[in-house]
Design a protein around this motif. Structure first.
Motif, mmCIF file in Angstrom:
data_model
loop_
_atom_site.group_PDB
_atom_site.id
_atom_site.type_symbol
_atom_site.label_atom_id
_atom_site.label_comp_id
_atom_site.label_asym_id
_atom_site.label_seq_id
_atom_site.Cartn_x
_atom_site.Cartn_y
_atom_site.Cartn_z
ATOM 1 N N VAL A 177 49.593 -14.146 65.021
ATOM 2 C CA VAL A 177 50.753 -13.760 66.219
ATOM 3 C C VAL A 177 50.544 -14.956 66.944
ATOM 4 C CG1 VAL A 177 50.552 -12.421 68.134
ATOM 5 C CG2 VAL A 177 49.981 -11.422 66.077
ATOM 6 N N GLY A 178 51.830 -15.222 67.460
ATOM 7 C CA GLY A 178 52.049 -16.422 68.394
ATOM 8 C C GLY A 178 52.319 -17.914 67.601
ATOM 9 N N GLY A 179 52.432 -17.613 66.319
ATOM 10 C CA GLY A 179 52.814 -18.754 65.377
ATOM 11 C C GLY A 179 51.783 -19.657 65.167
ATOM 12 N N VAL A 236 45.457 -10.062 38.792
ATOM 13 C CA VAL A 236 45.107 -9.042 38.281
ATOM 14 C C VAL A 236 44.996 -9.061 36.497
ATOM 15 C CG1 VAL A 236 45.710 -7.349 39.966
ATOM 16 C CG2 VAL A 236 47.242 -7.892 37.962
ATOM 17 N N ALA A 237 44.447 -8.216 35.903
ATOM 18 C CA ALA A 237 44.481 -8.061 34.472
ATOM 19 C C ALA A 237 45.338 -7.421 34.028
ATOM 20 C CB ALA A 237 42.986 -7.345 34.125
ATOM 21 N N PRO A 238 45.749 -7.533 32.754
ATOM 22 C CA PRO A 238 46.891 -6.685 32.271
ATOM 23 C C PRO A 238 46.422 -4.958 32.307
ATOM 24 C CG PRO A 238 46.568 -8.627 30.636
ATOM 25 C CD PRO A 238 45.274 -8.535 31.935
ATOM 26 N N LEU A 239 47.673 -4.310 32.486
ATOM 27 C CA LEU A 239 47.649 -3.100 32.809
ATOM 28 C C LEU A 239 46.747 -2.369 33.985
ATOM 29 C CD1 LEU A 239 47.298 -1.974 28.672
ATOM 30 C CD2 LEU A 239 49.543 -2.057 30.471
ATOM 31 N N THR A 240 46.773 -3.307 35.010
ATOM 32 C CA THR A 240 45.935 -2.864 36.097
ATOM 33 C C THR A 240 46.798 -2.759 37.370
ATOM 34 O OG1 THR A 240 44.128 -4.155 35.069
ATOM 35 C CG2 THR A 240 43.879 -3.833 37.421
ATOM 36 N N PRO A 241 46.517 -1.798 38.293
ATOM 37 C CA PRO A 241 47.344 -1.789 39.492
ATOM 38 C C PRO A 241 46.611 -2.668 40.652
ATOM 39 C CG PRO A 241 45.792 -0.088 39.369
ATOM 40 C CD PRO A 241 45.574 -0.721 38.093
ATOM 41 N N ALA A 242 47.548 -3.140 41.569
ATOM 42 C CA ALA A 242 47.021 -3.782 42.761
ATOM 43 C C ALA A 242 47.784 -3.265 43.928
ATOM 44 C CB ALA A 242 47.089 -5.172 42.438
ATOM 45 N N SER A 243 47.266 -3.021 44.829
ATOM 46 C CA SER A 243 48.060 -2.882 46.212
ATOM 47 C C SER A 243 47.953 -4.019 47.243
ATOM 48 C CB SER A 243 47.159 -1.554 47.105
ATOM 49 O OG SER A 243 47.135 -0.480 46.058
ATOM 50 N N PHE A 244 48.940 -3.751 47.887
ATOM 51 C CA PHE A 244 49.478 -4.656 48.853
ATOM 52 C C PHE A 244 50.186 -3.914 50.082
ATOM 53 C CE2 PHE A 244 53.052 -4.838 46.014
ATOM 54 C CZ PHE A 244 54.127 -5.002 46.849
ATOM 55 N N SER A 245 50.532 -4.679 51.072
ATOM 56 C CA SER A 245 51.415 -4.071 52.320
ATOM 57 C C SER A 245 52.337 -5.214 52.575
ATOM 58 C CB SER A 245 50.421 -3.695 53.322
ATOM 59 O OG SER A 245 49.956 -4.510 53.941
ATOM 60 N N VAL A 246 53.465 -4.745 52.912
ATOM 61 C CA VAL A 246 54.448 -5.617 53.507
ATOM 62 C C VAL A 246 54.849 -5.171 54.756
ATOM 63 C CG1 VAL A 246 56.136 -4.480 52.145
ATOM 64 C CG2 VAL A 246 56.589 -6.953 53.057
ATOM 65 N N ILE A 247 55.331 -5.897 55.809
ATOM 66 C CA ILE A 247 55.545 -5.410 57.259
ATOM 67 C C ILE A 247 56.560 -6.609 57.628
ATOM 68 C CG2 ILE A 247 53.679 -6.587 58.515
ATOM 69 C CD1 ILE A 247 53.689 -4.383 60.453
ATOM 70 N N GLY A 248 57.475 -5.942 58.458
ATOM 71 C CA GLY A 248 58.308 -7.022 59.095
ATOM 72 C C GLY A 248 57.727 -7.349 60.565
ATOM 73 N N VAL A 249 58.095 -8.646 60.776
ATOM 74 C CA VAL A 249 57.592 -9.017 62.151
ATOM 75 C C VAL A 249 58.623 -10.009 62.779
ATOM 76 C CG1 VAL A 249 55.101 -9.027 61.449
ATOM 77 C CG2 VAL A 249 56.547 -11.091 61.103
ATOM 78 N N ASP A 250 58.504 -10.262 64.283
ATOM 79 C CA ASP A 250 59.366 -10.897 64.648
ATOM 80 C C ASP A 250 58.831 -12.278 64.720
ATOM 81 O OD1 ASP A 250 57.324 -11.540 66.701
ATOM 82 O OD2 ASP A 250 58.191 -9.956 68.134
ATOM 83 N N LYS A 251 59.572 -13.081 65.481
ATOM 84 C CA LYS A 251 59.234 -14.760 65.266
ATOM 85 C C LYS A 251 57.850 -15.052 65.821
ATOM 86 C CE LYS A 251 61.710 -16.077 69.551
ATOM 87 N NZ LYS A 251 62.692 -17.059 70.215
ATOM 88 N N TYR A 252 57.492 -14.200 66.736
ATOM 89 C CA TYR A 252 55.976 -14.391 67.006
ATOM 90 C C TYR A 252 54.902 -13.810 66.230
ATOM 91 C CZ TYR A 252 58.619 -16.094 71.190
ATOM 92 O OH TYR A 252 59.481 -16.781 71.990
ATOM 93 N N GLY A 253 55.311 -13.044 65.311
ATOM 94 C CA GLY A 253 54.188 -12.429 64.595
ATOM 95 C C GLY A 253 54.049 -11.010 64.902
#
Length: 421
Positions: A56-58, A314-331
């Protein structure tokens, strides 16, 4: 009290296991970039891996793992790059609850909380200088908000002057122009030249602050006392590292069990501990700290996407979780575009369901792209591989991140219990 001691003991054992696990993380190529000059590192020190996170804050946070040619001297380092030429960014000194009516000790996290209670957004922090471990009295110069509240001692000091200029000064130099200051342990770099500390051969966790030629700052913390995961650094090694990070002047702050780095990554609203403290795996109460603050306010307008991880492996046939979020120019968190969506560049390597990637039986590299108006707005690297060493690395990294989240909860529990006692 017995329950607290048992929980502390569990935490120490828990983190010791993590340290041993992380020792087996294999080497990978460092990312390209000019943020560190590998040629200036100490002796045969080599970079084996890096990660980069936006704050945050760049601001920018980086993790780096060093080793020697024989791969038996690993060190984990943590970096914050701070552009104090940015009018929204400031660096302040911290002490307990912000008052010095009596000397006390408290964790850096607690010190940031007192500052944030005043409406100031702290986005990064490290421990400050040495202190009397019985009373909490700072060793050497200490100043807050233009008031020099402690002098004396033989330690050099880092200061932000009243005109905003960062400096490293020797003991006994002027303090009448100082706004914020903490004493240090040793001067490492002067005008781009390494200060001789070859007589010091002790390996410890380290914290340092450096000033670049353009006036920007670099903070560095090295884990130590955690063989073989991270052996620590000598002052000479630390000095070369600060030079490699672009410092023309640099100073060591307090180290050992005091070494700590906290950051607030974009899309989040809390400070997290990034290194692995050697003080039983938890934050040690200290006297002073240095905090990076931002006056930038949330715009609530989407600027870019922030992924929760820097890469999926990851290995083949394996799940992997992540998250994604929108942020403004300051984070700061902001709404995601209504027409944006995630798409796997090479669909033969897997599929995406929500924020879970499921790999196929095929191996290879691709990216998870966030698409807006038909254009790639952000990408997350993905690799599907049968490489056992790298798969172990990725698994350990995910486990350590999960444990770090638990650690932060335990740390908060300790702080709340201590407030009640």
């Amino acid at each position: 009290m017995k329950a607290i001691h048992n929980t502390r003991r569990f935490t120490a054992v828990f983190l010791s296991i993590l340290v041993l696990l992380s020792a087996f993380m294999p080497c990978v190529s460092a990312e390209e970039g000019s943020w560190i000059d590998e040629s200036k590192l100490y002796t045969d020190r080599q970079i084996t891996s890096t990660s980069t996170y936006k704050l945050v804050g760049g601001l920018t946070e980086r993790h780096v793992v060093f080793n020697n040619a024989k791969k038996n001297n690993q060190i984990k380092g943590y970096v914050m790059e701070v552009d104090i030429n940015d009018p929204d960014i400031s660096v302040i000194a911290g002490y307990n609850d912000g008052t010095t009516d009596e000397w006390k000790m408290s964790t850096v996290k607690s010190q940031t909380q007192h500052v944030e209670a005043k409406g100031i957004n702290v986005v990064g922090a490290v421990n400050g200088g040495g202190f009397n471990t019985s009373t909490g009295e700072p060793a050497g110069v200490f100043a807050m908000n233009g008031s020099v509240v402690h002098t004396g001692g033989y330690q050099p000091f880092f200061a932000i002057l009243k005109d905003g200029t960062p400096v490293v000064r020797s003991a006994g130099e002027r303090t009448d122009d100082v706004k914020e200051a903490v004493a240090g342990m040793a001067i490492l770099v002067v005008n781009g030249n390494i200060v001789d500390h070859t007589a010091d051969t002790a390996l410890h966790p380290r914290t340092a602050v450096g000033i670049k030629a353009d006036g920007s700052l670099v903070f560095f913390v090295a884990d130590g006392r955690q063989q073989p995961a991270s052996v620590g650094m000598t002052y000479t090694d630390l000095a070369h590292t600060m030079l490699a990070l672009g410092s023309v002047n640099a100073m060591a702050l307090d180290g050992g069990g005091s070494s700590i780095m906290l950051t607030q990554r974009e899309g989040t609203d809390t400070l997290g501990v990034r290194n692995v403290p050697s003080y039983a795996g938890i934050e040690r109460p200290v006297a002073t700290s240095l905090m990076i603050c931002t006056e930038a306010k949330p715009t609530n307008e989407y600027d870019h996407v922030a992924f929760s991880v820097d890469k999926i492996f990851v290995a083949p046939l394996t799940p992997a979780s992540f998250s994604v979020i929108g942020v403004d120019k300051y984070g700061y968190e902001a709404g995601m575009p209504a027409d944006g969506y995630l798409e796997l560049a090479d669909k033969s390597l897997g599929s995406i369901s929500g924020t879970t990637f499921m790999s196929s039986s095929k191996t290879g590299k691709t990216t998870i792209n966030y698409i807006i108006d038909g254009e790639v707005a952000a990408s997350l690297p993905v690799e599907v591989s049968n490489d056992a060493d790298n798969l172990i690395t990725a698994a350990i990294k995910r486990i350590m991140q999960a444990f770090a989240n638990i650690f932060n909860l335990i740390q908060t529990f300790f702080e709340k219990m201590n407030e009640r006692l």
